[in-house]
Scaffold this motif. Sequence first.
Motif: not given
Length: 396
Positions: A163, A189, A214
């Motif tokens: 990430v 996430i 992200q």
Amino acid sequence: MSYLSKRILSGIAIAFIVAGCSSAQNPLNASSAIGSESNYGIPPSGDVPKSNNFKTTTILEGLEHPWSMAWLPNGEMLITERPGRLRIIRNGQLEKTPITGLPEIFAAGQGGLMEVSLHPKFAENRLIYLSYSHGNAQENRTRIARAKFDGKALQDLEVIFEVSPTKSGTQHFGSRIVWLPDNTMLLAIGDGGNPPLKIDGEYPRKQAQKLNSQLGKIVRFNDDGSIPKDNPFVGTENANPAIWNYGHRNIQGMTFDAENKRVWSTEHGSKGGDEVNLEEAGKNYGWPVVTYSREYSGGEISQERSRPGMVDPKLVWTPSIAPSGLAFYNGDLFAGGLVSQDVRHIDLDGKGNIVGEKSIEIGERVRDVKVAPDGKLYILTDEDNGKLIRLEAVGS
């Protein structure tokens, strides 16, 4: 009058909103500020009826904060423990020696070894996937690694996704995995954590609305970590191509309804405002611009509950149940609750509308809920002496 309508009118309703209902359509005024119960766009949830339709059977105990489970084709079972161990159950017994070959894991706070998931063609390729936190308290991120499992150890392990950006602290790693019919993977996430933590001078929650980040997203990638060409933001300027949808705080429950091709999730709010969402590609789920959550320290995060162009939740829990694992089973959703220490049986109609909710009491923090090959529901409890428990229907 339906069961749900009676609960709404009685003032102790579960929080419910009809799919696609905007604030303009909602007579309860979804854009009103939190203040009195009548000003909620989605009525605040309260106690729900207890379910007597399931019995619980403890299969084993002695797990240390188990997080996820997956079944091998031969009936053996893999379980992750958040401190960083992958365990296997053979012939109904938990083997004392953990599986070897795991990556380096940052295990602190909410972080550690989290999801374990088998490739849809595991019987052919022996690939398993692990989500875990990597780094240190000052700089960390969620990673996905895949490896071949030979029955005792992981071989040829490789990190296929990590990430971006990194964050500090030990909160909001998200980490549930869902496979779609085309063998692409969805990964939830978290947004990076709570105040007073900051990323680039802002609270981490701001990341959820940034398409170049992200954090606070569901991302989609191929089984080797590459980005599918049909992801919704591929080719969009200043947008990360891995993003599938956005505007999330911290999803820790996600499941796929194969019959209706629907992705469902459960998401942690902060102080209240936990959500059940029907996930779709390219959509914005609002956090933190619209939310039913309040600051842990008191006060509002936002005065808005709904906004055009942002997706309303299907169900809101206030007070929080702290939802975790989620399973689609016999046409309904079953959501684990960490704080509520139960499993919520969420009734769905044929169109995917929520029409009722009951509580299956467990008495321990429920971390994962999954359907096994034997057609039964299994749960993991998030305790020092965590348990694997089977749920079995005992009547209508």
